[in-house]
Motif scaffolding. Structure first.
Motif, short mmCIF file in Angstrom:
data_model
loop_
_atom_site.label_atom_id
_atom_site.label_comp_id
_atom_site.label_asym_id
_atom_site.label_seq_id
_atom_site.Cartn_x
_atom_site.Cartn_y
_atom_site.Cartn_z
N GLY A 191 -31.30 144.91 29.70
CA GLY A 191 -31.54 146.34 29.38
C GLY A 191 -30.81 146.82 28.14
O GLY A 191 -31.25 147.77 27.48
N SER A 221 -26.71 154.48 22.03
CA SER A 221 -26.31 154.34 23.43
C SER A 221 -25.49 155.56 23.78
O SER A 221 -24.55 155.90 23.06
CB SER A 221 -25.41 153.11 23.62
N HIS A 263 -24.23 154.61 32.98
CA HIS A 263 -24.82 153.27 33.19
C HIS A 263 -24.27 152.17 32.29
O HIS A 263 -24.72 151.04 32.37
CB HIS A 263 -26.34 153.37 33.00
P1 AMP Z 1 -28.25 150.79 26.30
O1 AMP Z 1 -29.00 151.99 26.72
O2 AMP Z 1 -28.94 149.97 25.25
O3 AMP Z 1 -26.84 151.08 25.92
O4 AMP Z 1 -28.19 149.79 27.54
C1 AMP Z 1 -27.66 150.18 28.78
C2 AMP Z 1 -28.17 149.24 29.83
O5 AMP Z 1 -27.60 147.94 29.62
C3 AMP Z 1 -27.74 149.64 31.22
O6 AMP Z 1 -28.71 150.45 31.83
C4 AMP Z 1 -27.61 148.30 31.94
O7 AMP Z 1 -28.88 147.88 32.38
C5 AMP Z 1 -27.17 147.36 30.84
N1 AMP Z 1 -25.70 147.23 30.74
C6 AMP Z 1 -24.72 148.07 31.15
N2 AMP Z 1 -23.50 147.61 30.81
C7 AMP Z 1 -23.71 146.44 30.14
C8 AMP Z 1 -22.86 145.48 29.54
N3 AMP Z 1 -21.53 145.61 29.52
N4 AMP Z 1 -23.44 144.39 28.95
C9 AMP Z 1 -24.77 144.23 28.95
N5 AMP Z 1 -25.63 145.10 29.50
C10 AMP Z 1 -25.12 146.20 30.09
#
Ligand code: AMP
Ligand code: MG
Length: 335
Positions: free
Chosen positions: A160, A232, A248
């Protein structure tokens, strides 16, 4: 008469060529609203092929779709004959995991699921549970080779944090291959552009106000050519329990939502996958570590917003970023 006809034909052709009206399509995929705007004669064909790669990636990468390749990997622990897309997105995510000191860790899924973020049934998990789930979170134990992928016991993937950026790159390539010279993709607020605007002017990309995401943007970034602008933010998915907000984006070192004063991170650069992975990772790393990493990554710039409204802009972005004047935001010096 014949001359008049050819004149009319010439005018019609000219209008078709220089038409500044774009073709537009909005689709629902990857849990979000995606819109594609493309200019010029190749626009229709470009949009068709962009939509088809978006749908293909959506069905490969979804963590909840029981038919997806990622779901199969998560169920079996090992999967052979992976699609090229799955291999290349996982490879990119592993590189970014390395680059960010493990802040981006795609084996975080069991923890994200325990918080309820996958299906929207939120609650703060028991600390013992977080602790035990964290034992299986370690991207460096993933083995990815020509034979396929193998995950350590108990590990599950969540793409994600990088899927939308990777999809934007692939859709932008599809538009280019179809001959589109100018287009804009909006994947739930993450922007990817192809070329410049048809009149040669810069794209102006609004940056969401993390304290009021439905309201007016607090800043604007001008982009000259093909690039990605990816944000993000804690405001994108969160819940409140006992007066505290939990979002999240999870710090793989603690198992809890990142809590370092940052409320949103926007990254610009050529590759959407890199911008997407970085925006999530920098949000976890915090301002100082984020700036240090960005310093070593030419071509990638960022905008870091803290909970007091201070906005740090990296040097390469300073001349193309401006505040809209919305109250509550101040630019801080990066030097
Ligand atoms: P973004 O909106 O691109 O920042 O991605 C957030 C999403 O990445 C969340 O909804 C999770 O599904 C996933 N996620 C959360 N924390 C992590 C992390 N530390 N490393 C990788 N994926 C993550
Ligand atoms: Mg991301």
């Amino acid at each position: 008469m014949k001359r008049l006809f050819s004149l009319l034909l010439a005018i019609t052709l000219l209008t078709a060529c220089s038409s500044s009206e774009p073709d537009k399509r909005t689709i629902l995929a990857m849990d979000t609203v995606i819109s594609i705007t493309a200019y010029g004669r190749a626009a229709q064909g470009g949009i068709e092929s962009a939509e088809s790669v978006i749908r293909e990636l959506d069905s490969l990468l979804s963590v909840t779709d029981e038919e997806s390749e990622i779901f199969a990997i998560n169920r079996g622990g090992r999967a052979a004959d992976l699609s090229e897309h799955s291999i290349s997105i996982i490879r990119k995510a592993l590189e970014l995991g390395e680059m960010t000191g493990g802040a981006l860790d795609i084996t975080i899924y069991p923890v994200v699921r325990a918080w309820g973020f996958t299906v929207g049934e939120y609650s703060v998990p028991d600390s013992e549970l977080i602790y035990s789930l964290l034992e299986n979170v370690d991207y460096s134990k993933i083995v990815l080779d020509d034979a396929g992928i193998s995950l350590p016991d108990g590990a599950m993937l969540d793409l994600g944090a990088i899927a939308k950026g990777y999809t934007g790159d692939t859709a932008a390539d599809a538009l280019r291959e179809a001959g589109v010279k100018s287009a804009l993709l909006d994947l739930g607020g993450n922007i990817q552009t192809v070329g410049a605007k048809p009149d040669g002017s810069s794209w102006r990309v609004a940056v969401n106000d993390p304290f009021d995401p439905q309201g007016e943007p607090f800043g604007v970034i001008e982009l000259d050519g093909s690039a990605a602008v990816i944000t993000s933010g804690g405001y994108e998915r969160f819940f409140e329990q006992d007066g505290k907000t939990y979002w999240h984006i999870i710090d793989p070192h603690t198992g809890y939502p990142a809590d370092n004063g940052l409320v949103s991170v926007t990254v610009t650069g050529e590759s959407g996958a890199v911008c997407d992975g970085l925006s999530t990772a920098l949000f976890i790393m915090g301002r100082d570590a984020a700036l240090e990493l960005l310093d070593s990554l030419p071509g990638y710039e960022a905008l870091l917003v803290e909970k007091d409204g201070s906005v740090t802009v990296t040097k390469g972005l300073l001349s193309s970023f401006s505040l809209t004047g919305k109250e509550g935001f101040t630019l801080v010096d990066t030097i």
